[in-house]
Design a protein around this motif. Sequence first.
Motif, PDB file in Angstrom:
ATOM      1  N   LEU A  39      -5.766  26.032 -20.581  1.00 29.52           N
ATOM      2  CA  LEU A  39      -7.015  25.655 -21.724  1.00 29.52           C
ATOM      3  C   LEU A  39      -7.788  24.302 -20.756  1.00 29.52           C
ATOM      4  CD1 LEU A  39      -8.415  25.759 -24.253  1.00 29.52           C
ATOM      5  CD2 LEU A  39      -6.883  24.041 -24.930  1.00 29.52           C
ATOM      6  N   ILE A  40      -7.044  23.417 -20.478  1.00 32.96           N
ATOM      7  CA  ILE A  40      -7.840  22.309 -19.652  1.00 32.96           C
ATOM      8  C   ILE A  40      -8.435  22.475 -18.643  1.00 32.96           C
ATOM      9  CG2 ILE A  40      -7.069  19.855 -18.873  1.00 32.96           C
ATOM     10  CD1 ILE A  40      -6.934  20.262 -21.940  1.00 32.96           C
ATOM     11  N   ASN A  41      -7.560  23.309 -17.611  1.00 27.57           N
ATOM     12  CA  ASN A  41      -8.386  23.800 -16.346  1.00 27.57           C
ATOM     13  C   ASN A  41      -9.690  24.502 -16.622  1.00 27.57           C
ATOM     14  OD1 ASN A  41      -6.483  22.403 -14.698  1.00 27.57           O
ATOM     15  ND2 ASN A  41      -5.391  24.116 -14.577  1.00 27.57           N
ATOM     16  N   LEU A  44     -12.509  22.126 -18.175  1.00 24.90           N
ATOM     17  CA  LEU A  44     -12.944  21.259 -17.256  1.00 24.90           C
ATOM     18  C   LEU A  44     -13.782  22.053 -16.097  1.00 24.90           C
ATOM     19  CD1 LEU A  44     -10.020  18.645 -16.466  1.00 24.90           C
ATOM     20  CD2 LEU A  44     -12.088  18.285 -18.001  1.00 24.90           C
ATOM     21  N   ALA A  45     -13.345  23.045 -15.818  1.00 26.63           N
ATOM     22  CA  ALA A  45     -14.134  23.884 -14.849  1.00 26.63           C
ATOM     23  C   ALA A  45     -15.515  24.253 -15.266  1.00 26.63           C
ATOM     24  CB  ALA A  45     -13.436  25.233 -14.374  1.00 26.63           C
ATOM     25  N   GLU A  46     -15.512  24.545 -16.642  1.00 20.63           N
ATOM     26  CA  GLU A  46     -16.937  24.901 -17.094  1.00 20.63           C
ATOM     27  C   GLU A  46     -17.980  23.548 -16.963  1.00 20.63           C
ATOM     28  OE1 GLU A  46     -16.122  25.786 -21.328  1.00 20.63           O
ATOM     29  OE2 GLU A  46     -15.549  27.612 -20.813  1.00 20.63           O
ATOM     30  N   LEU A 119     -16.736   9.865 -16.403  1.00 23.22           N
ATOM     31  CA  LEU A 119     -15.358   9.586 -16.976  1.00 23.22           C
ATOM     32  C   LEU A 119     -15.618   9.683 -18.718  1.00 23.22           C
ATOM     33  CD1 LEU A 119     -12.594   9.010 -17.180  1.00 23.22           C
ATOM     34  CD2 LEU A 119     -13.058   6.619 -16.970  1.00 23.22           C
ATOM     35  N   ARG A 120     -16.722   8.988 -19.058  1.00 24.67           N
ATOM     36  CA  ARG A 120     -17.198   9.139 -20.580  1.00 24.67           C
ATOM     37  C   ARG A 120     -17.344  10.520 -20.963  1.00 24.67           C
ATOM     38  NH1 ARG A 120     -19.660   4.115 -19.272  1.00 24.67           N
ATOM     39  NH2 ARG A 120     -21.486   5.235 -19.021  1.00 24.67           N
ATOM     40  N   ARG A 121     -18.317  11.342 -20.163  1.00 31.23           N
ATOM     41  CA  ARG A 121     -18.507  12.816 -20.491  1.00 31.23           C
ATOM     42  C   ARG A 121     -17.063  13.718 -20.433  1.00 31.23           C
ATOM     43  NH1 ARG A 121     -23.232  11.714 -17.323  1.00 31.23           N
ATOM     44  NH2 ARG A 121     -22.168  12.087 -15.400  1.00 31.23           N
ATOM     45  N   LEU A 122     -16.132  13.321 -19.628  1.00 33.25           N
ATOM     46  CA  LEU A 122     -14.850  13.994 -19.378  1.00 33.25           C
ATOM     47  C   LEU A 122     -14.200  13.656 -20.595  1.00 33.25           C
ATOM     48  CD1 LEU A 122     -14.151  14.105 -15.671  1.00 33.25           C
ATOM     49  CD2 LEU A 122     -15.115  15.882 -16.884  1.00 33.25           C
ATOM     50  N   VAL A 125     -15.073  16.105 -23.395  1.00 31.78           N
ATOM     51  CA  VAL A 125     -14.836  17.263 -23.218  1.00 31.78           C
ATOM     52  C   VAL A 125     -13.068  17.431 -23.451  1.00 31.78           C
ATOM     53  CG1 VAL A 125     -14.392  18.967 -21.341  1.00 31.78           C
ATOM     54  CG2 VAL A 125     -16.560  17.842 -21.471  1.00 31.78           C
ATOM     55  N   LEU A 126     -12.172  16.479 -23.034  1.00 29.23           N
ATOM     56  CA  LEU A 126     -10.982  16.429 -23.423  1.00 29.23           C
ATOM     57  C   LEU A 126     -10.462  16.486 -24.657  1.00 29.23           C
ATOM     58  CD1 LEU A 126      -9.717  14.894 -19.870  1.00 29.23           C
ATOM     59  CD2 LEU A 126      -9.362  17.146 -20.743  1.00 29.23           C
ATOM     60  N   ASP A 127     -11.275  15.701 -25.342  1.00 25.88           N
ATOM     61  CA  ASP A 127     -11.218  15.223 -26.811  1.00 25.88           C
ATOM     62  C   ASP A 127     -11.481  16.909 -27.611  1.00 25.88           C
ATOM     63  OD1 ASP A 127     -10.638  12.591 -26.520  1.00 25.88           O
ATOM     64  OD2 ASP A 127     -12.563  11.968 -27.260  1.00 25.88           O
ATOM     65  N   THR A 128     -12.294  17.352 -26.934  1.00 30.45           N
ATOM     66  CA  THR A 128     -12.657  18.772 -27.564  1.00 30.45           C
ATOM     67  C   THR A 128     -11.513  19.736 -27.435  1.00 30.45           C
ATOM     68  OG1 THR A 128     -15.066  18.300 -27.722  1.00 30.45           O
ATOM     69  CG2 THR A 128     -14.333  20.678 -27.699  1.00 30.45           C
TER      70      THR A 128
END
Length: 160
Positions: A39-41, A44-46, A119-122, A125-128
Amino acid sequence: MTRGEAADPPDSGALRTPDRLRRRASRLLSQLTARSDRLINVGLAEVDARKWHYAVLASLADYGPGSQAELSGRTGIYRSDMVGVLNELGERDLVERAPDPHDRRRNIITISTRGRRQLRRLDKVLDTLHDDLLAPLNPAERDQLVQLLTRLLDHHTRTS
């Protein structure tokens, strides 16, 4: 592949899985880890990122500049892989390398302004993605799960 495709559908074979396997925390953690990594990979690839990009940027933001060896220790990324990760981040102007004033044979890595924005964008993304991963749990259960996993990891990190 979309995020929805990244997470396997509920295991239709779960009802056929022997109870003694479903009661083993090690097996459950292993299966959940595989699904979480996928899911994470994919997520993040998106956004054209990788989990190691996030780990290095987070380490630099939280602990400040460091050498490749220090970053390897902070993030768990093998030293041999760290060079490639730093090259990718450097090509995107997310980190800056400068000679160490105390030892010219090594570089000190610093997060750039662009890296802080990334980093703020990521983080978002990771929160979602984590919301997707932990969807069946309410906020208190999520906090409890993180506390329990942290306790287990801390225990096994100290003893290994």
